[in-house]
Design a protein around this motif. Structure first.
Motif, PDB file in Angstrom:
ATOM      1  N   SER A  26      32.409  44.330  31.162  1.00  0.00           N
ATOM      2  CA  SER A  26      33.823  44.594  30.910  1.00  0.00           C
ATOM      3  C   SER A  26      34.599  43.335  31.245  1.00  0.00           C
ATOM      4  O   SER A  26      34.081  42.423  31.907  1.00  0.00           O
ATOM      5  N   LEU A  27      35.848  43.279  30.812  1.00  0.00           N
ATOM      6  CA  LEU A  27      36.672  42.130  31.158  1.00  0.00           C
ATOM      7  C   LEU A  27      36.876  42.030  32.665  1.00  0.00           C
ATOM      8  O   LEU A  27      36.898  40.938  33.233  1.00  0.00           O
ATOM      9  N   GLY A  28      37.012  43.180  33.334  1.00  0.00           N
ATOM     10  CA  GLY A  28      37.171  43.177  34.788  1.00  0.00           C
ATOM     11  C   GLY A  28      35.986  42.529  35.491  1.00  0.00           C
ATOM     12  O   GLY A  28      36.141  41.768  36.454  1.00  0.00           O
ATOM     13  N   TYR A  72      49.858  49.727  41.925  1.00  0.00           N
ATOM     14  CA  TYR A  72      49.169  48.492  42.281  1.00  0.00           C
ATOM     15  C   TYR A  72      47.661  48.670  42.115  1.00  0.00           C
ATOM     16  O   TYR A  72      47.094  49.683  42.538  1.00  0.00           O
ATOM     17  N   ASP A  73      47.027  47.685  41.492  1.00  0.00           N
ATOM     18  CA  ASP A  73      45.578  47.720  41.311  1.00  0.00           C
ATOM     19  C   ASP A  73      45.074  46.281  41.192  1.00  0.00           C
ATOM     20  O   ASP A  73      45.831  45.346  40.942  1.00  0.00           O
ATOM     21  N   PHE A  74      43.761  46.141  41.370  1.00  0.00           N
ATOM     22  CA  PHE A  74      43.121  44.834  41.202  1.00  0.00           C
ATOM     23  C   PHE A  74      43.016  44.500  39.712  1.00  0.00           C
ATOM     24  O   PHE A  74      42.804  45.375  38.873  1.00  0.00           O
ATOM     25  N   GLY A  75      43.102  43.222  39.404  1.00  0.00           N
ATOM     26  CA  GLY A  75      42.918  42.773  38.035  1.00  0.00           C
ATOM     27  C   GLY A  75      41.461  42.635  37.652  1.00  0.00           C
ATOM     28  O   GLY A  75      41.145  42.465  36.470  1.00  0.00           O
ATOM     29  N   ASP A  76      40.567  42.708  38.639  1.00  0.00           N
ATOM     30  CA  ASP A  76      39.142  42.547  38.368  1.00  0.00           C
ATOM     31  C   ASP A  76      38.356  43.655  39.055  1.00  0.00           C
ATOM     32  O   ASP A  76      38.879  44.412  39.872  1.00  0.00           O
ATOM     33  N   THR A  77      37.072  43.739  38.733  1.00  0.00           N
ATOM     34  CA  THR A  77      36.220  44.823  39.234  1.00  0.00           C
ATOM     35  C   THR A  77      35.759  44.579  40.666  1.00  0.00           C
ATOM     36  O   THR A  77      35.614  45.521  41.448  1.00  0.00           O
ATOM     37  N   ALA A  78      35.529  43.331  41.042  1.00  0.00           N
ATOM     38  CA  ALA A  78      34.998  43.006  42.370  1.00  0.00           C
ATOM     39  C   ALA A  78      36.084  42.910  43.442  1.00  0.00           C
ATOM     40  O   ALA A  78      35.802  42.568  44.588  1.00  0.00           O
ATOM     41  N   GLU A  79      37.320  43.173  43.073  1.00  0.00           N
ATOM     42  CA  GLU A  79      38.446  43.192  44.015  1.00  0.00           C
ATOM     43  C   GLU A  79      38.709  41.820  44.638  1.00  0.00           C
ATOM     44  O   GLU A  79      38.944  41.681  45.829  1.00  0.00           O
ATOM     45  N   MET A  80      38.711  40.796  43.785  1.00  0.00           N
ATOM     46  CA  MET A  80      38.944  39.429  44.239  1.00  0.00           C
ATOM     47  C   MET A  80      40.360  38.944  43.930  1.00  0.00           C
ATOM     48  O   MET A  80      40.803  37.933  44.467  1.00  0.00           O
ATOM     49  N   THR A  81      41.067  39.645  43.048  1.00  0.00           N
ATOM     50  CA  THR A  81      42.418  39.215  42.671  1.00  0.00           C
ATOM     51  C   THR A  81      43.460  39.844  43.588  1.00  0.00           C
ATOM     52  O   THR A  81      43.178  40.825  44.286  1.00  0.00           O
TER      53      THR A  81
END
Length: 439
Positions: free
Chosen positions: A206-208, A308-317
């Motif tokens: 996925s893009l995330g 509010y949410d992360f922009g990526d899957t691994a929660e790095m943003t």
């Protein structure tokens, strides 16, 4: 002589500035937050992955931002892009509506994405960056950044979502022709990619996920920065050359759009066309109806939550205030790879919250039916992504026919589909089907 259908601008008419909608929002955009402290992110926190000059642009409150001369010189390869009236589509639909489209597929990479890729490559070059790492869905962003990096002498590494890597091999080859290194995502190049492959060796990605891999690559490498092709404020900013040109071209055509339509995945092409018109709506009280169109299988705005949410899957943003399906959402394997994203640009999300735009969603089969009709009337094979906009345009034009009302409709044809022929083969051979959340 027949009526004019193409409206072009000279180089002298090309925009000299980008337009920043942040300056005109009637209510401030909620800031990105640090995931640990939940406090607004500072510029210093963002320089780990972005050059300082782009970080400052991300938070710039000024209404107009000068386009640097080296960027305008590269823009001149394809900008200004044409505006066309779809008279043959109008005739096929037997509609009194006048349909116009801004055609971004004339860029070297075949889409609107170079508008920000060129700018980001330039700012990184000035800042001393040697290599850019990024993600790509359908490959339009990856190929655009590969092109821009080649022009400015930067190395480019692209993490391409696995399902698109397999579906769209020629996008990968285009990136490689411009000198980029391309990996399928999830990949074995990062800790996060290896973890996901261990859990699911057949993961479509996925893009995330691809964003997470590109960021991990960035923070673990020297002289490397991360580059994003959508979602962020500075990306939306760079795309506003589209709408600024379209305003002048609609004046050439002697008409004012009443309905303005664009597809949304991360939101950049939609923002590029509509933000300058939203400025006119706010400042001049124009009554445009502005419609964002997304896939029914990735309905972040129509069925997601504004939070509010992360922009990526691994929660790095950082945490972003946006419409989201949740950063763990795994999109179905639809052919509109550029729209397979769990969230929406904060600025586009804010426009929806403020009632400046509306949103709708279409299933995959409907958008390919629309794409084929458009190609058979207008001659251009559209990418699957803007075919979502085309489907909505057709429905609006049919309503005009049914109601006997003429309306002026404008949409952004943000890329051609010449490298999406495998998707058309699947549709035309009867093998395509609609997919829902989680399929």
């Amino acid at each position: 002589m027949s009526q004019p259908i193409q409206f072009t601008l000279s180089q002298a008419d090309a925009p000299q500035q980008w337009y920043n909608l942040l300056a005109d929002f009637p209510e401030p955009l909620p800031p990105p937050l640090h995931p640990g402290t939940k406090q607004p992110v500072t510029p210093e926190m963002m320089t780990a992955i972005f050059p300082e000059n782009l970080v400052m642009q991300e938070m710039n409150p000024e209404r107009w931002v000068e386009i640097p001369e080296p960027v305008r010189e590269v823009y001149a390869l394809y900008r200004p892009t044409p505006l066309l009236r779809a008279v043959r589509l109008e005739k096929a639909l037997q509609t009194p509506a006048h349909i116009y489209y801004k055609y971004e597929g004339v860029s070297p990479a075949g889409s609107h994405k170079p508008n920000t890729a060129i700018a980001q490559a330039y700012y990184n070059k000035v800042a001393g960056t040697k290599r850019l790492a990024t993600e790509t869905g359908a490959g339009q962003w990856g190929s655009s950044l590969a092109f821009a990096c080649r022009l400015f002498g930067l190395e480019c590494t692209v993490y391409m979502v696995r399902v698109s890597y397999d579906q769209k091999p020629y996008r990968k080859l285009m990136m490689q022709a411009w000198g980029a290194t391309v990996f399928p995502s999830p990949s074995d190049r990062t800790d996060f990619g290896r973890k996901l492959l261990q859990e699911d060796p057949q993961s479509p990605g996925s893009l995330g996920i691809a964003i997470s891999e590109a960021i991990e690559d960035t923070v673990k490498s020297q002289n490397t920065k991360y580059s994003l092709g959508s979602v962020l404020n500075h990306v939306c900013l760079h795309q506003t050359v589209i709408g600024q040109e379209a305003i002048k071209q609609m004046e050439q055509a002697g008409e004012e759009p009443e309905v303005i339509i664009g597809c949304i995945g991360g939101g950049s092409n939609f923002a590029g066309l509509t933000f300058p018109f939203i400025r006119r709506r706010l400042a001049e009280k124009k009554s445009y109806r502005i419609i964002a169109v997304e896939p029914a299988s990735c309905p972040s705005v129509t069925k997601g939550e504004l939070r509010y949410d992360f922009g990526d899957t691994a929660e790095m943003t950082p945490l972003l205030m946006m419409y989201t399906l949740g950063h763990k959402f795994m999109p179905p394997r639809i052919h509109a790879g550029g729209l397979r994203y769990h969230g929406m640009a904060p600025m586009v999300s804010h426009c929806k919250k403020l009632g400046l735009i509306e949103a709708t969603a279409y299933p995959q089969m409907k958008i390919f039916e629309a794409a084929v009709l458009f190609s058979r009337t207008e001659g251009i094979l559209p990418a699957p992504e803007p075919s979502h906009a085309i489907a909505a345009v057709i429905d609006e034009a049919i309503k005009c026919r049914q109601e006997g009302k003429k309306k002026v409709i404008l949409f952004n044809l943000c890329g051609h589909g010449m490298l999406d022929l495998a998707a058309y083969d699947t549709f035309l051979s009867g093998k395509m089907k609609d997919v829902e959340n989680g399929d």
